[in-house]
Design an enzyme around this catalytic site. Structure first.
Site, PDB file in Angstrom:
ATOM      1  N   TRP A 109       0.831  -1.205   0.000  1.00 37.81           N
ATOM      2  CA  TRP A 109       0.000   0.000   0.000  1.00 37.81           C
ATOM      3  C   TRP A 109       0.864   1.252   0.000  1.00 37.81           C
ATOM      4  O   TRP A 109       0.550   2.219  -0.701  1.00 37.81           O
ATOM      5  CB  TRP A 109      -0.981  -0.007   1.171  1.00 37.81           C
ATOM      6  CG  TRP A 109      -1.891  -1.197   1.134  1.00 37.81           C
ATOM      7  CD1 TRP A 109      -1.960  -2.207   2.044  1.00 37.81           C
ATOM      8  CD2 TRP A 109      -2.837  -1.534   0.106  1.00 37.81           C
ATOM      9  NE1 TRP A 109      -2.889  -3.135   1.660  1.00 37.81           N
ATOM     10  CE2 TRP A 109      -3.444  -2.763   0.484  1.00 37.81           C
ATOM     11  CE3 TRP A 109      -3.230  -0.932  -1.097  1.00 37.81           C
ATOM     12  CZ2 TRP A 109      -4.413  -3.390  -0.303  1.00 37.81           C
ATOM     13  CZ3 TRP A 109      -4.203  -1.546  -1.871  1.00 37.81           C
ATOM     14  CH2 TRP A 109      -4.785  -2.758  -1.476  1.00 37.81           C
ATOM     15  N   ASP A 176      -2.095   6.466   6.272  1.00 38.88           N
ATOM     16  CA  ASP A 176      -3.075   5.480   5.848  1.00 38.88           C
ATOM     17  C   ASP A 176      -3.334   4.552   7.038  1.00 38.88           C
ATOM     18  O   ASP A 176      -2.505   3.707   7.364  1.00 38.88           O
ATOM     19  CB  ASP A 176      -2.512   4.701   4.650  1.00 38.88           C
ATOM     20  CG  ASP A 176      -3.448   3.606   4.160  1.00 38.88           C
ATOM     21  OD1 ASP A 176      -4.507   3.395   4.774  1.00 38.88           O
ATOM     22  OD2 ASP A 176      -3.097   2.951   3.143  1.00 38.88           O
ATOM     23  N   LYS A 200     -12.019  -2.475   6.632  1.00 40.17           N
ATOM     24  CA  LYS A 200     -11.174  -3.334   7.465  1.00 40.17           C
ATOM     25  C   LYS A 200     -11.647  -3.297   8.924  1.00 40.17           C
ATOM     26  O   LYS A 200     -11.771  -4.320   9.561  1.00 40.17           O
ATOM     27  CB  LYS A 200      -9.709  -2.896   7.401  1.00 40.17           C
ATOM     28  CG  LYS A 200      -9.162  -2.698   5.989  1.00 40.17           C
ATOM     29  CD  LYS A 200      -8.802  -4.000   5.317  1.00 40.17           C
ATOM     30  CE  LYS A 200      -8.557  -3.883   3.819  1.00 40.17           C
ATOM     31  NZ  LYS A 200      -7.636  -2.864   3.369  1.00 40.17           N
TER      32      LYS A 200
HETATM   33  C1  LIG Z   1      -7.052  -2.386   2.051  1.00 43.33           C
HETATM   34  C2  LIG Z   1      -6.085  -1.301   2.160  1.00 43.33           C
HETATM   35  C3  LIG Z   1      -6.010  -0.272   1.207  1.00 43.33           C
HETATM   36  C4  LIG Z   1      -6.874  -0.243  -0.029  1.00 43.33           C
HETATM   37  O1  LIG Z   1      -8.147   0.145   0.290  1.00 43.33           O
HETATM   38  P1  LIG Z   1      -9.250   0.415  -0.834  1.00 43.33           P
HETATM   39  O2  LIG Z   1     -10.367   0.989  -0.030  1.00 43.33           O
HETATM   40  O3  LIG Z   1      -9.580  -0.921  -1.442  1.00 43.33           O
HETATM   41  O4  LIG Z   1      -8.709   1.350  -1.830  1.00 43.33           O
HETATM   42  C5  LIG Z   1      -5.085   0.735   1.407  1.00 43.33           C
HETATM   43  N1  LIG Z   1      -4.274   0.730   2.482  1.00 43.33           N
HETATM   44  C6  LIG Z   1      -4.324  -0.236   3.414  1.00 43.33           C
HETATM   45  C7  LIG Z   1      -3.407  -0.180   4.593  1.00 43.33           C
HETATM   46  C8  LIG Z   1      -5.231  -1.279   3.285  1.00 43.33           C
HETATM   47  O5  LIG Z   1      -5.282  -2.246   4.212  1.00 43.33           O
END
Ligand SMILES: *Cc1c(COP(=O)(O)O)cnc(C)c1O
Length: 364
Positions: A109, A176, A200
């Site tokens: 990511w 993030d 998540k």
């Molecule tokens: C799942 C995830 C993403 C991607 O998320 P989307 O909503 O599918 O774009 C980005 N960063 C992390 C840390 C993730 O776990």
């Protein structure tokens, strides 16, 4: 109206995402899909301008504020496009072409975030753990003081690592937090932007939580398309266009549940003891080895492998037999990954631990 019951055949959901939600949240969301607040309408068919939905949005925003103790310097947004869109949103809204932003590369990511940010400015990768397939969090790297921000991925969902100590710098963080939002208290003052895809640890797929310190916005020279400008959404309380009504509602319910559980300090304590239960077994059981460096282990996603990968299929089958699903590791790591987010009950982790113990008796 009859109460909808969560299935009695409910599995132990160790999936990385979309992921487990509290049973009570699913129950209430199911009810609202049939009849929302006695309106005689489903929440799926009400206007985003109705007073009923405006109240949902207001409570969701207020809950984020309460849980993280936000002051008025910060705006709270529920956007779309996933965390992946925030990879470019953040850089586009903060960075001029001749300015520098720093990125810590801790996995898939982060790597994607770096790729997008490079479209907008000068990107410095301050450190990377790619040399060991991202199984640790780099430490002790230098951060240029003139950097606009330092981008971090607080929890690396795929590799099972988590940032437990923030680097010592005055540069604001852009973070993030998709896979560990609301799993522990956060010192928000150190952050310019926090973003998290809901699916998540917060709700279903379809909305992205963004927390932004307002004074860092509005300083770029280039034109930002209306929909990609945070200020557009701040001015309209995330309802410039039609927001994802149902996902935001479910996020709101999840935050109500987190508050009932005692907030982020209680959540963190709960998550620590849950993770300890699983990691203790990974470390004790001679058949298994943890993937991530011990001091960087994620409390949300535990990655591990079997010493003998000829046993992989048999272990997966044992998991399935016990009702444990989603335990297969990401293809870039292999082995296994048990995602044990906020909503994962300790009882389900105990079921997985028992599968591991029984597997040792059978194959050890
Ligand atoms: C799942 C995830 C993403 C991607 O998320 P989307 O909503 O599918 O774009 C980005 N960063 C992390 C840390 C993730 O776990």
């Amino acid at each position: 109206m009859d109460t909808v019951l969560v299935s009695k055949k409910k599995k132990h959901n160790f999936s990385a995402g979309p992921a487990i939600l509290p049973a009570s949240v699913i129950q209430e969301a199911a009810q609202a899909a049939l009849d929302f607040n006695g309106m005689g309408l489903s929440i799926l068919e009400i206007s985003h301008r109705s007073k009923e939905f405006v109240a949902v949005m207001d409570e969701a925003v207020q809950s984020v504020r309460d849980l993280l103790h936000l002051d008025d310097d910060y705006a709270v947004l529920f956007l779309t496009g996933g965390a992946s869109s925030q990879f470019y949103y953040t850089a586009m809204n903060l960075l001029n072409e001749d300015e520098t932003a720093c990125y810590l590369n801790t996995g898939t990511w982060s790597t994607k975030a770096i790729k997008e940010a490079k479209l907008f400015g000068n990107i410095v990768e301050v450190a990377s753990s790619k040399d060991k397939n991202f199984n640790y969090i780099p430490k002790g790297y230098a951060i240029p003081e003139d950097a606009k921000y330092l981008h971090l991925t607080s929890n690396n969902t795929i590799f099972g690592t988590q940032v437990h100590n923030l680097p010592d710098t005055k540069v604001p963080f852009v973070c993030d937090m998709s896979s560990d939002i609301f799993s522990r208290p956060v010192d928000v003052k150190r952050y310019g932007i926090i973003y998290a895809g809901a699916q998540k640890n917060l709700g279903p797929a379809g909305t992205t939580l963004v927390i932004v310190r307002k004074d860092i916005l509005g300083r770029v020279k280039h034109t930002i398309p209306t929909m990609l400008d945070y200020n557009t959404h701040i001015a309209k309380n995330s309802a410039f266009n039609t927001p994802p009504v149902y996902p935001i509602y479910v996020c709101m319910l999840t935050m109500r549940w987190i508050k009932e559980m005692g907030g982020l300090t209680a959540m963190a304590k709960h998550n620590e003891s849950k993770a300890a239960l699983l990691y203790n077994e990974i470390d004790r059981n001679p058949l298994f080895v943890g993937v991530a460096a011990k001091e960087d282990r994620s409390l949300m996603n535990a990655t591990f492998v079997l010493n003998n990968d000829e046993l992989n299929d048999a272990f997966m089958a044992a998991c399935t037999d016990a009702g444990c699903v989603g335990v297969k590791g990401h293809r870039s790591v292999g082995g296994f990954r048990a995602s044990i987010y906020n909503a994962m009950p300790v009882e389900s982790i105990q079921v997985l631990v028992n599968v591991m113990k029984d597997f040792e008796k059978l194959k050890g």
